[in-house]
Write a protein that holds these residues in place. Sequence first.
Motif, PDB file in Angstrom:
ATOM      1  N   SER A   3       0.839  -1.191   0.000  1.00  0.00           N
ATOM      2  CA  SER A   3       0.000   0.000   0.000  1.00  0.00           C
ATOM      3  C   SER A   3       0.878   1.247   0.000  1.00  0.00           C
ATOM      4  N   LEU A   4       0.284   2.374  -0.419  1.00  0.00           N
ATOM      5  CA  LEU A   4       1.018   3.630  -0.485  1.00  0.00           C
ATOM      6  C   LEU A   4       0.587   4.538   0.656  1.00  0.00           C
ATOM      7  N   ILE A   5       1.560   5.067   1.384  1.00  0.00           N
ATOM      8  CA  ILE A   5       1.299   6.017   2.464  1.00  0.00           C
ATOM      9  C   ILE A   5       1.815   7.377   2.008  1.00  0.00           C
ATOM     10  N   PRO A   6       0.921   8.305   1.618  1.00  0.00           N
ATOM     11  CA  PRO A   6       1.375   9.638   1.183  1.00  0.00           C
ATOM     12  C   PRO A   6       1.699  10.525   2.374  1.00  0.00           C
ATOM     13  N   ALA A   7       2.773  11.270   2.258  1.00  0.00           N
ATOM     14  CA  ALA A   7       3.202  12.166   3.326  1.00  0.00           C
ATOM     15  C   ALA A   7       3.842  13.401   2.701  1.00  0.00           C
ATOM     16  N   ALA A   8       4.097  14.415   3.518  1.00  0.00           N
ATOM     17  CA  ALA A   8       4.687  15.650   3.014  1.00  0.00           C
ATOM     18  C   ALA A   8       5.450  16.349   4.120  1.00  0.00           C
ATOM     19  N   GLY A   9       6.447  17.127   3.726  1.00  0.00           N
ATOM     20  CA  GLY A   9       7.257  17.845   4.706  1.00  0.00           C
ATOM     21  C   GLY A   9       8.007  18.997   4.068  1.00  0.00           C
ATOM     22  N   THR A  10       8.806  19.672   4.865  1.00  0.00           N
ATOM     23  CA  THR A  10       9.545  20.840   4.385  1.00  0.00           C
ATOM     24  C   THR A  10      10.992  20.819   4.866  1.00  0.00           C
ATOM     25  N   VAL A  11      11.791  21.587   4.158  1.00  0.00           N
ATOM     26  CA  VAL A  11      13.146  21.916   4.592  1.00  0.00           C
ATOM     27  C   VAL A  11      13.163  23.433   4.814  1.00  0.00           C
ATOM     28  N   PRO A  12      12.872  23.876   6.037  1.00  0.00           N
ATOM     29  CA  PRO A  12      12.954  25.320   6.307  1.00  0.00           C
ATOM     30  C   PRO A  12      14.402  25.794   6.164  1.00  0.00           C
ATOM     31  N   TRP A  13      14.595  26.960   5.555  1.00  0.00           N
ATOM     32  CA  TRP A  13      15.945  27.475   5.351  1.00  0.00           C
ATOM     33  C   TRP A  13      15.987  28.965   5.681  1.00  0.00           C
ATOM     34  N   ARG A  14      17.178  29.440   5.952  1.00  0.00           N
ATOM     35  CA  ARG A  14      17.402  30.858   6.184  1.00  0.00           C
ATOM     36  C   ARG A  14      18.874  31.159   5.936  1.00  0.00           C
ATOM     37  N   ASP A  31      15.186   8.502  18.193  1.00  0.00           N
ATOM     38  CA  ASP A  31      16.493   9.115  18.397  1.00  0.00           C
ATOM     39  C   ASP A  31      17.159   9.414  17.052  1.00  0.00           C
ATOM     40  N   ASP A  32      16.404  10.123  16.195  1.00  0.00           N
ATOM     41  CA  ASP A  32      16.950  10.454  14.876  1.00  0.00           C
ATOM     42  C   ASP A  32      16.725  11.926  14.547  1.00  0.00           C
ATOM     43  N   TRP A  33      17.545  12.409  13.600  1.00  0.00           N
ATOM     44  CA  TRP A  33      17.418  13.766  13.066  1.00  0.00           C
ATOM     45  C   TRP A  33      16.924  13.664  11.631  1.00  0.00           C
ATOM     46  N   SER A  34      15.891  14.438  11.318  1.00  0.00           N
ATOM     47  CA  SER A  34      15.317  14.392   9.976  1.00  0.00           C
ATOM     48  C   SER A  34      14.616  15.711   9.692  1.00  0.00           C
ATOM     49  N   TRP A  35      13.795  15.724   8.647  1.00  0.00           N
ATOM     50  CA  TRP A  35      13.007  16.905   8.302  1.00  0.00           C
ATOM     51  C   TRP A  35      11.620  16.813   8.918  1.00  0.00           C
ATOM     52  N   ALA A  36      10.998  17.939   9.168  1.00  0.00           N
ATOM     53  CA  ALA A  36       9.617  17.956   9.639  1.00  0.00           C
ATOM     54  C   ALA A  36       8.719  17.402   8.529  1.00  0.00           C
ATOM     55  N   LYS A  37       7.898  16.416   8.865  1.00  0.00           N
ATOM     56  CA  LYS A  37       7.041  15.775   7.860  1.00  0.00           C
ATOM     57  C   LYS A  37       5.952  14.985   8.557  1.00  0.00           C
ATOM     58  N   GLY A  38       4.966  14.533   7.777  1.00  0.00           N
ATOM     59  CA  GLY A  38       3.911  13.697   8.342  1.00  0.00           C
ATOM     60  C   GLY A  38       2.940  13.248   7.261  1.00  0.00           C
ATOM     61  N   LYS A  39       2.036  12.346   7.646  1.00  0.00           N
ATOM     62  CA  LYS A  39       1.081  11.786   6.694  1.00  0.00           C
ATOM     63  C   LYS A  39       0.006  12.800   6.320  1.00  0.00           C
ATOM     64  N   LEU A  40      -0.526  12.632   5.108  1.00  0.00           N
ATOM     65  CA  LEU A  40      -1.641  13.453   4.657  1.00  0.00           C
ATOM     66  C   LEU A  40      -2.917  13.019   5.361  1.00  0.00           C
ATOM     67  N   ASP A  41      -3.754  13.983   5.713  1.00  0.00           N
ATOM     68  CA  ASP A  41      -5.104  13.675   6.157  1.00  0.00           C
ATOM     69  C   ASP A  41      -5.935  13.259   4.948  1.00  0.00           C
ATOM     70  N   PRO A  42      -7.027  12.524   5.138  1.00  0.00           N
ATOM     71  CA  PRO A  42      -7.864  12.124   3.996  1.00  0.00           C
ATOM     72  C   PRO A  42      -8.307  13.331   3.181  1.00  0.00           C
ATOM     73  N   GLY A  43      -8.069  13.263   1.869  1.00  0.00           N
ATOM     74  CA  GLY A  43      -8.467  14.334   0.975  1.00  0.00           C
ATOM     75  C   GLY A  43      -7.569  15.552   0.985  1.00  0.00           C
ATOM     76  N   GLU A  44      -6.491  15.528   1.755  1.00  0.00           N
ATOM     77  CA  GLU A  44      -5.609  16.693   1.889  1.00  0.00           C
ATOM     78  C   GLU A  44      -4.587  16.726   0.757  1.00  0.00           C
TER      79      GLU A  44
END
Length: 316
Positions: A3-14, A31-44
Amino acid sequence: MPSLIPAAGTVPWRRRHGTLEVALVHRPKYDDWSWAKGKLDPGEQPPVAAVRETFEETGLEVRLGIPLPTSTYTVLDGTGAPATKEVHYWAAKVTGGSGALEHEIDEVRWVDVRTAHELLDYGRDREQLLAVVRAERERRLRTWPLVLVRHAKSRPRSTWSGDDQLRPLDAVGRQQAEDVARVLGAYGVERVVSSASLRCVQTVEPYAAGLGARVRAKDALTEEGFAEAPEGAARRLDKELARAQPVVVCSHGPVLPSLIGVLARRVAAEAGCTQRTLEQLAAAGERAMRKGEVLVMQVRGAGNAAEVVAVERIDT
């Protein structure tokens, strides 16, 4: 097939003291470092989810910029079965927020590129970092959004006996207008321009109302105005390019290919950017945008120097 789990996130920069920095998040559960991200809500829509998840995890309000490489990898779903997770990413500028931490994050850290490369726990996350560095080098990171929208679904001409410019949206179109508003919010649009026809105005009214802005209705962007003087729509777009303010322009199927043609002549010439961007614009212009569709262009510069550096098509 997994199955496919759609998600989205950003790389904030300055840029701080002349140095490019990006924001990483730390998840104590893993205990990991990554980008802010998460799963899409239904229909989002992915851009909407990217902004929402960034705020929920970091407390930072962001405006999306250029799209970054998508990550695809295998995870276990809620039943323990393998699933494919697909995460869409954007470069993002912080526009506000308290920075209060939420949702399984115990630290947000702004670091330079070298430190980010060392801290990131997953090789796939370095693809987005590399893309941000490359975009900064090619001057594609500091952009503003110019968004074209085809009006949402309206009452059919066959059932409307009045002035066609007064033909309103139907129930589906009104829902599309709400979805369009959420997408425009993700890109931080500040100015709302529309064909004077009611169906176009109603498509962007929900966003304008939430923004506290007025819809600037223009006869040159109507089907009738375009048929009488096609150059008027292009002149309106040139004025928006000169203004260089995050803007949405809502118009009609017969008008939009002309506007897209204006933008296609302004595509930046960087390697890896030009061909794909031109292809996306050509597809949107030759195969008419669908009703309620959103076409986001990231633009650098203003006036005669304005150049399109990225394009996205988003259905609502």
